[in-house]
Design a protein around this motif. Sequence first.
Motif, PDB file in Angstrom:
ATOM      1  N   ALA A  77     -67.805   1.747   7.525  1.00 52.65           N
ATOM      2  CA  ALA A  77     -67.871   2.994   8.289  1.00 52.65           C
ATOM      3  C   ALA A  77     -66.862   4.006   7.758  1.00 52.65           C
ATOM      4  N   ARG A  78     -65.647   3.552   7.469  1.00 53.57           N
ATOM      5  CA  ARG A  78     -64.628   4.471   6.956  1.00 53.57           C
ATOM      6  C   ARG A  78     -64.964   4.960   5.554  1.00 53.57           C
ATOM      7  N   PRO A 112     -67.702  18.452   9.271  1.00 58.43           N
ATOM      8  CA  PRO A 112     -68.450  19.519   9.938  1.00 58.43           C
ATOM      9  C   PRO A 112     -69.019  19.132  11.288  1.00 58.43           C
ATOM     10  N   TRP A 113     -69.175  17.816  11.554  1.00 57.62           N
ATOM     11  CA  TRP A 113     -69.883  17.406  12.757  1.00 57.62           C
ATOM     12  C   TRP A 113     -68.900  17.139  13.889  1.00 57.62           C
ATOM     13  N   THR A 114     -68.630  18.190  14.642  1.00 54.93           N
ATOM     14  CA  THR A 114     -67.793  18.125  15.828  1.00 54.93           C
ATOM     15  C   THR A 114     -68.685  17.953  17.061  1.00 54.93           C
ATOM     16  N   ARG A 115     -68.059  17.665  18.207  1.00 56.96           N
ATOM     17  CA  ARG A 115     -68.833  17.576  19.448  1.00 56.96           C
ATOM     18  C   ARG A 115     -69.564  18.892  19.723  1.00 56.96           C
ATOM     19  N   ALA A 116     -68.883  20.017  19.527  1.00 59.30           N
ATOM     20  CA  ALA A 116     -69.512  21.314  19.798  1.00 59.30           C
ATOM     21  C   ALA A 116     -70.708  21.535  18.888  1.00 59.30           C
ATOM     22  N   ARG A 117     -70.569  21.187  17.625  1.00 57.59           N
ATOM     23  CA  ARG A 117     -71.669  21.374  16.664  1.00 57.59           C
ATOM     24  C   ARG A 117     -72.854  20.482  17.025  1.00 57.59           C
ATOM     25  N   ILE A 118     -72.572  19.264  17.441  1.00 56.58           N
ATOM     26  CA  ILE A 118     -73.637  18.332  17.785  1.00 56.58           C
ATOM     27  C   ILE A 118     -74.370  18.773  19.049  1.00 56.58           C
ATOM     28  N   LEU A 119     -73.630  19.278  20.022  1.00 56.35           N
ATOM     29  CA  LEU A 119     -74.285  19.747  21.247  1.00 56.35           C
ATOM     30  C   LEU A 119     -75.090  21.020  21.004  1.00 56.35           C
ATOM     31  N   ASN A 153     -69.009  11.705  11.000  1.00 56.16           N
ATOM     32  CA  ASN A 153     -69.145  12.487   9.768  1.00 56.16           C
ATOM     33  C   ASN A 153     -69.439  11.605   8.548  1.00 56.16           C
ATOM     34  N   PRO A 154     -70.512  10.810   8.646  1.00 57.41           N
ATOM     35  CA  PRO A 154     -70.844   9.948   7.511  1.00 57.41           C
ATOM     36  C   PRO A 154     -71.378  10.742   6.327  1.00 57.41           C
TER      37      PRO A 154
END
Length: 236
Positions: A77-78, A112-119, A153-154
Amino acid sequence: MKPFLHVRGLRSGYAGGVVLSGVDLDAEEGGIIAVLGRNGVGKTTLISTVMGFVRPYEGSVTLDGREIAGARVDVIARAGVGVVPQGRRVFAPLTVAEHLAIAARRRPARGPWTRARILELLPRLGERLGHRGDELSGGEQQMLAIARALLGNPRLLLLDEPSDGLAPAIVSQVGEVVREVSAEGMTVVLVEQNLGLALSVAEHVAVMRKGSIVHRATRAEFAAAPEDRRRLLGVD
C-alpha cells in the motif's frame, strides 16, 4: 515503453493449491487494463496476490521497477497500490465520515485525492456522511469503497468486480470515476464480468482462463472480434 505494472510468472493459491499458474500482465502508467474471464478462473486471486492478501509461490510483480511480490499488504500500500475489493467490505457500524477519517490516516503527506476532492467527485457520499455502512445502498457502498482507496493516493488502483450487483446508472457512474482517475495519471487494473463497462473504459483487455492469461488485445480489437468474445467469455 517499460510498463508501470509488470507481472511475470505469477503463481499463487490457497493452502498449497494452485489457482494462478503463471500469470503475465502489463499495465502502462495512467492506462486502464480490463482483466476478463468467467467465474473461477483466478481473477480475484490475481488482485489479492498483487495486493499482498495472498502470498505468491513464485513469480515477479514490479511497480515502477520496484519488486513487491510477497511483501506485506502495508508495504505494498505504501508503495502506491490501492484496492477496491469485491463485495465492497464496508464496516456496518461505521458512518461514511468515520470510514473516510480512518482511510485519511493512512494518506501520504501529499497527493491530489483529499476528502474534499473525493466528495466533489462523489457528491452522494457528502449527503450521507452521518449514515452507517449498513444504511447505504449497494451503489453508495461501492462509492465509499472507491473513496477509501483514493484517499490513499495510490499510483495503481485495483478494482475487483466494481459493477457487481449495481443498477446500470450506478455502473455508468463507476465508469466515469475510473476514467477520471486515469486522466489524473493513475494506472487502473479493472477485473470485470460486465463487458459493457470494461469496454467503455479500458484501453487494453486481458482474458483469463484456468489461472493464466490466454488472450490480449486492444479494446478496439476485442470489440471488433465477436468470435473471440464467444469463445473466451461465452458472450456476444
